[in-house]
Design an enzyme around this catalytic site. Structure first.
Site: not given
Ligand code: GLN
Ligand code: ZN
Length: 780
Positions: A515, A542, A587, A669, A720, A752
């Site tokens: 993570d 969660c 976070w 993002c 996604h 992303c």
């Molecule tokens: N560097 C992260 C990845 O590629 C960026 C993740 C994100 O923007 N939430 O997973």
């Molecule tokens: Zn991202």
């Protein structure tokens, strides 16, 4: 007389039981009577257990109706029959339909049923929390109809039967429900607040039913009260509560309106004359106590004072709370006061009882923590202290004082060297040596990239193998060496893959990271990790945020070995990956004894050392991700500047220690840039890659009209979904982007990280992406 109350409880359960039950139910395919009953029974058991725990802790008004299988906004849509057409015709059972709205439903045809394929409703962030709700969707001619047996009414009876003396039904308020909802695509865009009169009828009926069931107070959550509201919403609040208050008093039930996550400001005046009680958040906005007290002193309004932090994990400073509360007591008397957590405890983990590891390895920290169960206790103790005098709880107060003092004086929360370094930050540390144009020249020379350079956002597929290896390593079943070797082989695979696909700027793929926040937390002093500190993020999902309890500093270089190894395998430029200071803060469960800006400065300094080390190791590009900068924006516009004034510089602090020819990237993002465009320019990253696949035009117009000066990689496809974007569609997209952004500033990349994708679709998509870049190069 003052009472101990609660606004909501972590319905997922002590060990995320609800998640398990719900996911088992989903996995079993089309619901049967039996599977439905099993789920309903399990939920009833959980509710009962949760009520009992709250009563045991001393809560005197226990919330009912705060439980949900998926999301309370979704529940409210179902409660009032606001079910979009495509879910009405499913022919599914009611639970099936409910979950279809929350998470979509795909089911093959059977002999007796047709094929089902519906997407989920939209999901959005719940105020400034990390929780996401299902956005209600309305037709212009929307009709509402109260459910035949409203869950909140049945739960009230259930609670009574379980022996709860004073259950307090909780509803989402009509104005929050409509205001956060949206007009359906089919309708021509109307103000959802126009539906209020119709909706109020159903609320009126519900109030009547709850009163008939025996409820003495109904809690109506109107968190939009803490937002800057347009006049239409203010008027809606006035109208709504004039009507609801009338229904309530006709049926001799009291109306408590709950605000949380911020301050009411002038919105107070929209409701104060039409409610019996009002809940205010004194953790997020302690300063509002005086204002509210003054405004309501001469009325009969009861104040519910949210003094125990419902969103963080620290023990309440009971003495300090009592002092604050005494102020209210002296002004309006004990009879007009209720005590409560600041907001629903659904945003808090369940109980510290299960944190056996922290208890063993860091008993000092353990003694500073308070999760939902313990927070209920704190509310009860404060109530008793007000009611019977502080002597009646002197033991608890003394123990609490010791814990608070231990935290204040702990050697483990302050690090003199870190403090000094923060003190020593000067203005120049927040800036690169040269302006972008000059840096660009140096970078062009060093990197020698083609036009439309291609890159990815950092992570490559986190395969089952990776997760298994990490788990085995964590459990001690895989030695450090073997794990390192495994990670290296994954890095090599990523590098070979990128060569194969012919990307321009490489990444190492992040196989070592579970993570993006937790991974770095483990490499920094000042962070701790819970075993069971789960809070719901959306649906059954969660998250377990790490805890920032002390000054943050780097233990040792954090990423150099992996990146250096990756760079050693290729002559292509490697882009290193770090998580930015604001995201690291946002976070986590942050400490509350220093300002957020200080936490982020400390993290910024730690990252700065890492960035400088990466540069020294010969890495030419360094990306510092800040997906949460936007998310951290305060709810009130008035507070934005103050926030951006420290958050953006903290990002710059982390990256500005490098030479001109080192290229700094950042990634975000979300596509909601309009509001904070200036701040993004102010971050002054050499390259920004952003999620864009959903709303290119709107977003990029902002960059174009505002003349964004630096390089930019708007995501060319949505990661996604496993869907592979075709070359043609990405050509079209890039063509459109070119209208807004000068060609020499454009990068070509996904929107992303690819961590949740599989390899086959990743390969296919990136091959197409590279083909797109080559196509445009050939035309340049
Ligand atoms: N560097 C992260 C990845 O590629 C960026 C993740 C994100 O923007 N939430 O997973
Ligand atoms: Zn991202």
């Amino acid at each position: 007389m003052v009472q101990a109350t609660n606004l909501g409880f972590p319905y997922v359960g002590a060990h995320r039981e609800l998640k398990k039950h719900v996911e088992t139910f989903w996995a079993s395919g089309a619901p049967t009577q039996e599977s439905t009953q099993t789920l309903r029974d399990a939920a009833a058991d959980l509710r009962k257990a949760h009520w009992r725990v709250q009563v045991e802790q001393g809560i005197e008004q226990v919330p009912v109706g705060d439980f949900t299988f998926y999301d309370r906004m979704l529940d409210t849509s179902v409660l009032f029959g606001a079910i979009p057409k495509k879910y009405q015709d499913l022919g599914a059972s009611s639970l099936d339909q409910y979950f279809a709205m929350g998470r979509g439903l795909q089911r093959a045809a059977t002999a007796t049923t047709a094929k089902i394929d519906v997407p989920a409703m939209e999901m959005k962030k719940w105020f400034d929390t990390n929780y996401h709700f299902i956005v209600p969707e309305f037709e212009e001619n929307q009709e509402f109809a109260l459910a035949e047996t409203p869950a909140v009414v049945s739960h009230y009876h259930e609670a009574k039967a379980a022996g709860v003396a004073n259950p307090r039904p909780v509803l989402i308020g009509p104005v929050t429900f409509l205001y956060l909802g949206k007009a359906s695509k089919a309708s021509s865009g109307f103000d959802t607040l126009d539906l209020l009169p119709k909706l109020l009828k159903s609320y009126g009926t519900l109030i009547q039913q709850l009163a008939a069931a025996g409820a003495s107070t109904i809690q109506v959550d109107e968190p939009i009260l803490v937002l800057d509201l347009p006049v239409t919403a203010k008027l809606a609040l006035e109208k709504a509560y004039a009507a609801l208050h009338k229904s309530a008093s006709e049926h001799s039930v009291k109306l408590l309106v709950a605000s949380y996550f911020g301050r009411l400001d002038s919105n107070l005046f929209c409701i104060k004359d039409n409610v019996d009680a009002l809940h205010i958040d004194l953790v997020k906005a302690p300063e509002q106590l005086d204002v509210v007290l003054d405004a309501i002193a001469s009325s009969n309004l009861v104040l519910s004072l949210g003094v125990v932090d419902g969103r963080n994990i620290w023990k309440n400073n009971l003495r300090a709370s009592l002092q604050l509360l005494q102020k209210a007591v002296s002004k309006i008397g004990l009879d007009r006061i209720l005590l409560a957590p600041s907001c629903s405890l659904a945003h808090s983990p369940y109980s510290i009882e299960f944190e056996t590891e922290i208890r063993k390895s860091n008993p000092e920290l353990y003694d500073w923590l308070s999760f939902a169960v313990e927070k209920c206790r704190e509310v009860a103790v404060l109530t008793k202290a007000l009611r019977e005098g502080e002597d009646s709880v002197s033991d608890v107060l003394q123990a609490n004082e010791r814990a608070i003092l231990s935290r204040k004086e702990s050697k483990h929360t302050t690090d003199a060297e870190v403090r000094q370094k923060v003190e020593a930050i000067n203005e120049a540390d927040y800036h690169r040596h040269s302006v972008f144009a000059q840096r660009r020249e140096a970078q062009v020379k060093r990197l020698n990239l083609p036009l439309y350079p291609t890159t990815t956002i950092g992570s490559f597929p986190q395969t089952k193998e990776i997760r298994v290896a990490r788990n085995r390593h964590n459990k001690g079943l895989l030695s450090d060496e073997d794990y390192q070797a495994f990670i290296r082989s994954e890095i090599e695979r990523a590098v070979r893959f990128q060569e194969e696909v012919d990307l321009d700027v490489f990444v190492h793929g992040e196989p070592e990271r579970n993570d993006m926040v937790e991974h770095f937390g483990h490499l920094l002093h000042g962070y701790a990790f819970t075993q069971n500190g789960w809070v719901v993020s959306y649906g059954s999902r969660c998250v377990k945020p790490p805890v920032i309890f002390g000054d943050v500093r780097r233990k040792q270089p954090m990423t150099i070995e992996e990146i250096k190894y990756a760079q050693s395998l290729t002559s292509k430029p490697m882009k290193a990956m770090l998580t930015g200071p604001v995201t690291m803060w946002k976070w986590s469960f942050p400490r509350d004894d220093v300002p957020a800006s200080t936490i982020c400065q400390q993290i910024g300094l730690a990252l700065r050392d890492e960035v400088v080390d990466l540069e020294a190791a010969g890495i030419p590009c360094i990306q510092v991700d800040e997906p949460a900068i936007r998310e951290g924006l305060p709810l009130r516009r008035q507070d934005w500047d103050a926030y951006l004034k420290w958050s953006v510089p903290c990002f710059r602090l982390s990256v500005c220690g490098v030479r001109d020819d080192t290229q700094i990237h950042t990634h975000m993002c979300y596509s909601d840039f309009n509001d904070i465009f200036d701040a993004i320019q102010d971050m002054d990253a050499d390259v920004i890659t952003i999620e864009n696949s959903k709303s290119d035009e709107k977003l990029l117009k902002v960059f174009a009209t505002k003349n964004y000066t630096n390089e930019i990689g708007p995501g060319l496809y949505d990661i996604h979904s496993p869907r592979v974007p075709s070359v043609e569609e990405m050509i079209q997209r890039l063509q459109a982007l070119k209208q807004h952004i000068p060609e020499h500033l454009l990068w070509v990349n996904p929107d992303c990280g690819l961590k949740s994708r599989g390899w086959p679709e990743t390969e296919a998509a990136l091959r197409n992406l590279v083909a797109v870049a080559k196509h445009f190069r050939s035309q340049a």
